[in-house]
Structure formats: C-alpha cells, structure tokens
Enzyme design. Structure first.
Site, PDB file in Angstrom:
ATOM      1  N   ASP A 150      51.364  -3.597 -29.441  1.00 31.10           N
ATOM      2  CA  ASP A 150      52.433  -4.440 -28.901  1.00 31.10           C
ATOM      3  C   ASP A 150      52.240  -4.534 -27.395  1.00 31.10           C
ATOM      4  O   ASP A 150      51.428  -3.811 -26.821  1.00 31.10           O
ATOM      5  CB  ASP A 150      53.823  -3.936 -29.307  1.00 31.10           C
ATOM      6  CG  ASP A 150      54.199  -2.613 -28.664  1.00 31.10           C
ATOM      7  OD1 ASP A 150      53.289  -1.834 -28.307  1.00 31.10           O
ATOM      8  OD2 ASP A 150      55.406  -2.340 -28.533  1.00 31.10           O
ATOM      9  N   TYR A 183      52.330  -4.445 -23.272  1.00 26.85           N
ATOM     10  CA  TYR A 183      52.709  -3.474 -22.244  1.00 26.85           C
ATOM     11  C   TYR A 183      54.190  -3.669 -21.914  1.00 26.85           C
ATOM     12  O   TYR A 183      54.687  -4.791 -21.894  1.00 26.85           O
ATOM     13  CB  TYR A 183      51.890  -3.684 -20.978  1.00 26.85           C
ATOM     14  CG  TYR A 183      50.415  -3.417 -21.103  1.00 26.85           C
ATOM     15  CD1 TYR A 183      49.933  -2.184 -21.547  1.00 26.85           C
ATOM     16  CD2 TYR A 183      49.478  -4.385 -20.755  1.00 26.85           C
ATOM     17  CE1 TYR A 183      48.571  -1.931 -21.631  1.00 26.85           C
ATOM     18  CE2 TYR A 183      48.106  -4.148 -20.833  1.00 26.85           C
ATOM     19  CZ  TYR A 183      47.661  -2.913 -21.276  1.00 26.85           C
ATOM     20  OH  TYR A 183      46.321  -2.665 -21.358  1.00 26.85           O
ATOM     21  N   PHE A 193      45.845  -5.839 -24.144  1.00 25.31           N
ATOM     22  CA  PHE A 193      45.116  -4.986 -23.200  1.00 25.31           C
ATOM     23  C   PHE A 193      44.986  -5.576 -21.794  1.00 25.31           C
ATOM     24  O   PHE A 193      44.603  -4.879 -20.862  1.00 25.31           O
ATOM     25  CB  PHE A 193      43.726  -4.593 -23.726  1.00 25.31           C
ATOM     26  CG  PHE A 193      43.766  -3.758 -24.968  1.00 25.31           C
ATOM     27  CD1 PHE A 193      44.198  -2.445 -24.931  1.00 25.31           C
ATOM     28  CD2 PHE A 193      43.398  -4.294 -26.195  1.00 25.31           C
ATOM     29  CE1 PHE A 193      44.256  -1.673 -26.088  1.00 25.31           C
ATOM     30  CE2 PHE A 193      43.452  -3.523 -27.362  1.00 25.31           C
ATOM     31  CZ  PHE A 193      43.885  -2.220 -27.301  1.00 25.31           C
ATOM     32  N   HIS A 244      41.681   4.304 -30.963  1.00 26.05           N
ATOM     33  CA  HIS A 244      42.292   3.513 -29.895  1.00 26.05           C
ATOM     34  C   HIS A 244      41.764   3.988 -28.540  1.00 26.05           C
ATOM     35  O   HIS A 244      41.481   5.179 -28.358  1.00 26.05           O
ATOM     36  CB  HIS A 244      43.812   3.690 -29.958  1.00 26.05           C
ATOM     37  CG  HIS A 244      44.562   2.685 -29.158  1.00 26.05           C
ATOM     38  ND1 HIS A 244      44.800   2.830 -27.805  1.00 26.05           N
ATOM     39  CD2 HIS A 244      45.126   1.499 -29.509  1.00 26.05           C
ATOM     40  CE1 HIS A 244      45.470   1.783 -27.360  1.00 26.05           C
ATOM     41  NE2 HIS A 244      45.701   0.963 -28.368  1.00 26.05           N
TER      42      HIS A 244
END
Length: 225
Positions: free
Chosen positions: A64, A66, A77, A186
């Site tokens: 989801d 930032y 990202f 991740h």
C-alpha cells in the site's frame, strides 16, 4: 479521485459497475473528506496513467502507499523528488547497483521506469496518514486483482516481480505460460537480508525481455530525472 482512461479503462470497465467498486468509491471519497489520505486524490491511478496496458512489459507489485507527508504519488516504492528515500527503496537501489552496476541516485522518483512499461502497482491504492494498511480490506484488493487478471490474459511476455508475501499471494492468478514470475522477500530492512539481496531481479528481467525480442528496461535513475 481522477478516473482511469485509455485501454485500462476499457479493460477494467466491468469493475466500475460492480457493487464492491461503488462501495469502495464512496468509502474512499468519504475518507478524503474526513481524514488526511495519501496519495493526493489526483494521483491514485498514476500507475495506470503512466503505463498503458498495451505497453506493460514488467509489473512490480507493492503493498500500500507510503503513509507519511509528501511521499506517495501513485507508483509503488517511488517518492517525489525532494523527499527522503524510504528504506525499502534504499535497498532496491543497493540491489540494482549490485545486479547491474547502476549508480545510486539522490532521489526516489521512479517515473522513468513507469514510462518504459514497468507497471508500479500497489495492491491497495490509498492509505490514511501515518496508518499503514489502514485501507486494507475496503475493496482495493478486488480491483487490483482485476488489473492483474487483465495482465495475466495478455498474449505477450510480461515479467511479474513479486516482493514479499502480499505480492506473492497474487501468484495463484498468474497461470499464463508466456509470463515470467520472479519472487523474493520484500526489500524492507526487516526482510531484505533473507533473500532480496542477491536475487538479481533487474538482470533477470532484461535477459527475459531480450530473449523475447523486446527492448530491455533502462533501470538507471539519473539525478537529473
């Protein structure tokens, strides 16, 4: 929220008519009116706007957006210039340097990737300020599932880069033999050392694209961009 247009609108049109989407749209609009929500409403669908369906070569799936001020702008990202580079992206840049020898830029704006056919999609597209995962379960997952199914059904090679368990849960929808699926932990500091570092997603992606007669991605993010 700004709408989706172009070939993505055509591919996802049926979703807009479903009860879950009407409820999602209403919920998200209420949230924007009553809370501080990221990204800005006009940026929610930026991944789709910057990377038309017909141009997608690579999909990077995030979780989801930032949730701190000024960070999210609709690409997983990525952060706008002038914003500190978040830890996960710091690690992505480290792997990019180790994998392809790219120099590490001083900003986290990844629009260059999106404009080359890298769909930078979160599985949930909005979030309350300072509350990670706060919009999980309100309907975004169903909507982004539909987008992933549209990609899976494309009769051409696409690379799916699945970092972390939320992204990897989407793997069950990816059954088209044309595509390449790359999985790794991740890139967050909590898990990057469990196998993200050294996974070489960028070189593997480009080798696959070249094998299929497609132009590889120029992954270098310049400071001037």
């Amino acid at each position: 929220m700004a709408g989706i247009n172009g070939d993505w609108e055509e591919a996802l049109r049926a979703e807009f008519k479903k009860p879950y989407y009407r409820q999602l749209f209403q919920k998200v609009n209420e949230e924007y009116q009553t809370h501080l929500i990221f990204p800005p409403a006009n940026d929610v669908f930026n991944a789709f706007h910057l990377t038309p369906l017909k141009d997608v070569k690579v999909v990077i799936l995030g979780q989801d957006p930032y949730h701190n001020h000024g960070q999210a702008h609709g690409l997983c990202f990525s952060v706008k210039k002038g914003v500190d580079i978040p830890p996960s992206l710091v690690n992505i840049y480290k792997e990019l340097q180790d994998d392809l020898g790219c120099t590490i830029p001083h900003h986290g704006e990844l629009t260059k990737w999106a404009e080359q056919g890298v769909l930078m999609l979160n599985t949930v597209l909005t979030v309350r300020a300072h509350q990670a995962n706060s919009h999980r379960g309100i309907g975004w997952e169903e909507f982004t599932d539909a987008a992933i199914m549209a990609l899976n059904n494309q009769d051409r090679p696409i690379v799916f880069i699945l970092w972390g368990s939320p992204a990897q849960r989407k793997k069950k929808m990816l059954n088209n033999p044309n595509h390449l699926i790359l999985e790794a932990p991740h890139p967050s500091p909590l898990s990057a050392y469990r196998g993200f570092f050294g996974s070489k997603p960028f070189s593997q992606t480009n080798e696959f694209l070249k094998e299929k007669g497609l132009t590889p991605i120029d992954w270098q993010i310049e400071d001037s961009q």
